[in-house]
Design a protein around this motif. Structure first.
Motif, PDB file in Angstrom:
ATOM      1  N   PRO A   1     -17.590   1.929   2.875  1.00  0.00           N
ATOM      2  CA  PRO A   1     -17.410   2.342   1.486  1.00  0.00           C
ATOM      3  C   PRO A   1     -16.730   3.708   1.385  1.00  0.00           C
ATOM      4  CG  PRO A   1     -19.641   1.564   1.855  1.00  0.00           C
ATOM      5  CD  PRO A   1     -18.981   1.670   3.200  1.00  0.00           C
ATOM      6  N   PHE A   2     -15.687   3.765   0.597  1.00  0.00           N
ATOM      7  CA  PHE A   2     -14.939   4.993   0.369  1.00  0.00           C
ATOM      8  C   PHE A   2     -14.950   5.243  -1.130  1.00  0.00           C
ATOM      9  CE2 PHE A   2     -10.919   7.201  -0.477  1.00  0.00           C
ATOM     10  CZ  PHE A   2     -11.065   8.292   0.364  1.00  0.00           C
TER      11      PHE A   2
ATOM     12  N   LEU B   1      -1.258   7.404   1.934  1.00  0.00           N
ATOM     13  CA  LEU B   1      -1.408   6.028   2.410  1.00  0.00           C
ATOM     14  C   LEU B   1      -2.781   5.845   3.033  1.00  0.00           C
ATOM     15  CD1 LEU B   1      -0.357   3.209   2.982  1.00  0.00           C
ATOM     16  CD2 LEU B   1       0.804   4.128   5.006  1.00  0.00           C
ATOM     17  N   ASN B   2      -3.268   6.855   3.729  1.00  0.00           N
ATOM     18  CA  ASN B   2      -4.592   6.796   4.334  1.00  0.00           C
ATOM     19  C   ASN B   2      -5.672   6.615   3.257  1.00  0.00           C
ATOM     20  OD1 ASN B   2      -6.380   6.962   6.611  1.00  0.00           O
ATOM     21  ND2 ASN B   2      -6.897   9.029   5.940  1.00  0.00           N
ATOM     22  N   PHE B   3      -5.521   7.314   2.136  1.00  0.00           N
ATOM     23  CA  PHE B   3      -6.466   7.187   1.025  1.00  0.00           C
ATOM     24  C   PHE B   3      -6.492   5.753   0.505  1.00  0.00           C
ATOM     25  CE2 PHE B   3      -7.443   7.060  -3.475  1.00  0.00           C
ATOM     26  CZ  PHE B   3      -8.553   7.869  -3.587  1.00  0.00           C
TER      27      PHE B   3
ATOM     28  N   GLN C   1       0.841  -1.199   0.000  1.00  0.00           N
ATOM     29  CA  GLN C   1       0.000   0.000   0.000  1.00  0.00           C
ATOM     30  C   GLN C   1       0.875   1.246   0.000  1.00  0.00           C
ATOM     31  OE1 GLN C   1      -2.746  -0.245   3.322  1.00  0.00           O
ATOM     32  NE2 GLN C   1      -4.261  -1.331   2.081  1.00  0.00           N
ATOM     33  N   GLU C   2       1.982   1.178   0.709  1.00  0.00           N
ATOM     34  CA  GLU C   2       2.905   2.310   0.764  1.00  0.00           C
ATOM     35  C   GLU C   2       3.457   2.634  -0.630  1.00  0.00           C
ATOM     36  OE1 GLU C   2       3.036  -0.326   2.845  1.00  0.00           O
ATOM     37  OE2 GLU C   2       2.681   0.550   4.817  1.00  0.00           O
TER      38      GLU C   2
ATOM     39  N   GLU D   1      -9.117   0.422   0.029  1.00  0.00           N
ATOM     40  CA  GLU D   1      -9.061  -1.038   0.037  1.00  0.00           C
ATOM     41  C   GLU D   1      -9.818  -1.660   1.203  1.00  0.00           C
ATOM     42  OE1 GLU D   1      -5.186  -2.738  -0.338  1.00  0.00           O
ATOM     43  OE2 GLU D   1      -4.650  -1.450  -2.024  1.00  0.00           O
ATOM     44  N   GLY D   2     -10.096  -0.894   2.222  1.00  0.00           N
ATOM     45  CA  GLY D   2     -10.762  -1.430   3.400  1.00  0.00           C
ATOM     46  C   GLY D   2     -12.232  -1.700   3.162  1.00  0.00           C
TER      47      GLY D   2
END
Length: 82
Positions: free
Chosen positions: A54-55, A42-44, A31-32, A49-50
């Motif tokens: 829903p994002f 990285l937060n985005f 992810q990094e 992916e989490g």
């Protein structure tokens, strides 16, 4: 939007995030690394992916991610053909 449509929409967004994670791992990328190469935080990437919430990424973000991963953006949004 009725309840069923909202639920379908949320499931679609979750599946897009899971696809990003799948293609990221297929590219042997963390992810990094995806964050660094795409210019997104990285937060985005982590939120995208989490599957817990829903994002919604913009199309511009999906295009950047698809370029870094070396897949057409259509692969990220084609959740019907898993």
């Amino acid at each position: 939007m009725n309840y069923d449509q909202e639920k379908d929409y949320q499931m679609f967004i979750i599946k897009v995030g899971l696809k990003v994670g799948y293609y990221r791992r297929l590219a042997n990328m963390t992810q990094e690394q995806l964050s660094e190469y795409s210019g997104m935080s990285l937060n985005f990437i982590s939120q995208l992916e989490g599957p817990s919430a829903p994002f919604v990424p913009s199309l511009k973000s999906l295009f950047k991610i698809s370029r870094v991963l070396g897949v057409p953006v259509s692969k990220l949004v084609d959740v019907e053909n898993d």
